[in-house]
Design an enzyme around this catalytic site. Structure first.
Site, PDB file in Angstrom:
ATOM      1  NE  ARG A  89      -1.708  -2.418   2.726  1.00  0.00           N
ATOM      2  CZ  ARG A  89      -1.945  -3.695   2.465  1.00  0.00           C
ATOM      3  NH1 ARG A  89      -3.076  -4.042   1.932  1.00  0.00           N
ATOM      4  NH2 ARG A  89      -1.063  -4.644   2.757  1.00  0.00           N
ATOM      5  CB  THR A  90       3.600   2.499   2.129  1.00  0.00           C
ATOM      6  OG1 THR A  90       2.867   2.118   3.285  1.00  0.00           O
ATOM      7  CG2 THR A  90       4.271   3.828   2.373  1.00  0.00           C
ATOM      8  CE  LYS A 118      27.491  -3.274  -9.101  1.00  0.00           C
ATOM      9  NZ  LYS A 118      27.710  -2.246 -10.112  1.00  0.00           N
ATOM     10  NE  ARG A 139       7.509   1.018   4.242  1.00  0.00           N
ATOM     11  CZ  ARG A 139       6.325   0.438   4.467  1.00  0.00           C
ATOM     12  NH1 ARG A 139       6.176  -0.845   4.234  1.00  0.00           N
ATOM     13  NH2 ARG A 139       5.307   1.128   4.922  1.00  0.00           N
ATOM     14  CG  HIS A 172       4.421   4.404   8.390  1.00  0.00           C
ATOM     15  ND1 HIS A 172       4.480   5.179   7.240  1.00  0.00           N
ATOM     16  CD2 HIS A 172       3.963   3.180   7.995  1.00  0.00           C
ATOM     17  CE1 HIS A 172       4.083   4.431   6.217  1.00  0.00           C
ATOM     18  NE2 HIS A 172       3.764   3.226   6.643  1.00  0.00           N
TER      19      HIS A 172
HETATM   20  C1  NCD Z   1       2.473  -0.783   8.170  1.00  0.00           C
HETATM   21  C2  NCD Z   1       3.986  -0.627   8.193  1.00  0.00           C
HETATM   22  O1  NCD Z   1       4.670  -0.949   7.231  1.00  0.00           O
HETATM   23  O2  NCD Z   1       4.447  -0.159   9.214  1.00  0.00           O
HETATM   24  N1  NCD Z   1       1.938  -1.007   6.892  1.00  0.00           N
HETATM   25  C3  NCD Z   1       1.679   0.057   6.089  1.00  0.00           C
HETATM   26  O3  NCD Z   1       2.513   0.889   5.832  1.00  0.00           O
HETATM   27  N2  NCD Z   1       0.402   0.180   5.645  1.00  0.00           N
HETATM   28  C4  NCD Z   1       1.953  -1.720   9.171  1.00  0.00           C
HETATM   29  C5  NCD Z   1       2.402  -3.142   9.157  1.00  0.00           C
HETATM   30  O4  NCD Z   1       3.254  -3.562   8.381  1.00  0.00           O
HETATM   31  O5  NCD Z   1       1.852  -3.891   9.975  1.00  0.00           O
END
Ligand code: NCD
Length: 358
Positions: A89-90, A118, A139, A172
């Site tokens: 999703r993100t 590398k 991320r 997040h």
């Molecule tokens: C979350 C995350 O990656 O922290 N997911 C997300 O971004 N929608 C929550 C999770 O992984 O449980």
């Protein structure tokens, strides 16, 4: 106006988070961020502006003319999506948000396919991305990495903005924005978020979405926060200390049903066993009382909402999915709108979009 290129990394990294905020703002001083690294960067004014912009973008995008107008906004910019941790999703909602605004994108989804494999340092990788792109959405499992990269870039010849799309167990911020936007929309005609009770349930110790949303909720008046988890996975001390310092009403408990009876919103999360220090560690914890099913649904008030950052396992029974109080699907789509709003605002297009004729 403070500038990130006027402070050494050591001094910056040691500042309390609230004191870092002014270094991350747009140099135009419009109260919106250049780098988005922490939930604590957003005050209520900024949240309300971003939610209004997200709703505006959502509306404009409904017509062909409107959608084509939005696509012209950032057609001259490119974004890099650098995700070295799993994501559905993100990743996709940031990608879709870029596409709504007409940005072209590139991506690395696995460090094994980049030169980091590398032996290239994170710093060099990020500078490489910034040579080709105008924004980096990243991320990483490494706590604090987005912050270090933002400092590096602000001290380079190409200070492009960083959006933190999840860092370690810690933060997040864009998820917290979409969670707030979901609450705003859910309670829009019902008096708003102030005065509500929000219940968090699941792995509150290692869930970064809970940490970020807990901080953001303190921007609202009289929101009570209830943390429901097995003892081993309860919310960490810094979250509790922040609430105590701000005089926010909160409760730490293991009784989900009692909490649901008083809840306006229930925010379920999965067990984050990828962080286990020994294999199978989480499986030894009894999580059976931390699941939302038909019984819990019957205890939730008629205006209550059920949220989940997703992915879910079995912590929300699928029999809840069609209930109008289940907001997790809408929450997921809200992520695309609020991220489009954040990206547009980062590049200074808030006013233009708000005032356009569509
Ligand atoms: C979350 C995350 O990656 O922290 N997911 C997300 O971004 N929608 C929550 C999770 O992984 O449980």
């Amino acid at each position: 106006m403070k500038r990130l290129d006027e402070i050494e990394w050591d001094a910056f990294s040691r500042l309390p988070i609230e004191d870092k905020k002014p270094y991350l703002e747009r140099k135009e001083g419009d109260g919106l961020p250049f780098h988005t690294l922490f939930a604590q960067q957003f005050d209520r004014g900024a949240l309300e502006r971003l939610c209004a912009l997200a709703s505006r973008i959502r509306f404009i995008n409904k017509s062909r003319e409107g959608a084509l107008y939005l696509k012209s906004i950032l057609a001259h910019k490119r974004a890099m999506l650098y995700f070295s941790q799993p994501s559905s999703r993100t990743f996709l909602s940031h990608l879709a948000a870029c596409q709504i605004l007409g940005m072209t994108t590139g991506s690395v989804r696995d460090a094994a396919t980049s030169s980091e494999f590398k032996g290239e340092s994170h710093e060099d990788s990020i500078r490489t991305f910034s040579s080709y792109f105008d924004m980096i959405i990243m991320r990483s499992p490494v706590q604090g990495l987005a912050e270090k990269m933002a400092w590096e870039l602000s001290n380079s010849f190409r200070p492009v903005p960083i959006l933190n799309a999840g860092s370690g167990k810690d933060q997040h911020p864009t998820q917290a924005l979409l969670d707030i936007y979901t609450l705003v929309r859910s309670f829009e005609e019902k008096g708003g978020i102030d005065g509500r009770t929000v219940v968090f349930c699941g792995d509150l110790m290692r869930g970064r979405t809970v940490r970020s949303l807990s901080w953001l909720l303190t921007d609202f008046r009289d929101v009570k926060q209830i943390f429901v988890a097995p003892r081993e996975l309860q919310v960490s001390a810094d979250v509790v200390m922040n609430l105590a310092k701000k005089g926010v009403d909160f409760e730490v408990t293991d009784d989900l049903r009692a909490a649901v009876r008083t809840a306006d919103a229930v925010y379920m999360t999965r067990i984050q066993d990828e962080w286990d220090s020994a294999k199978g560690e989480s499986a030894k914890i009894d999580t059976s009382r931390f699941k939302f099913g038909a019984e819990e649904l019957s205890l939730l008030g008629p205006d209550g909402v059920i949220m989940h950052p997703l992915p879910r396992r079995d912590e929300i029974a699928t029999c809840c999915d069609r209930d109008p109080r289940a907001k997790y699907w809408r929450q997921m789509r809200n992520g695309m709108w609020i991220r489009a709003a954040l990206i547009a605002a980062t590049f200074g297009y808030e006013k233009e979009i708000m005032d356009c004729g569509y």
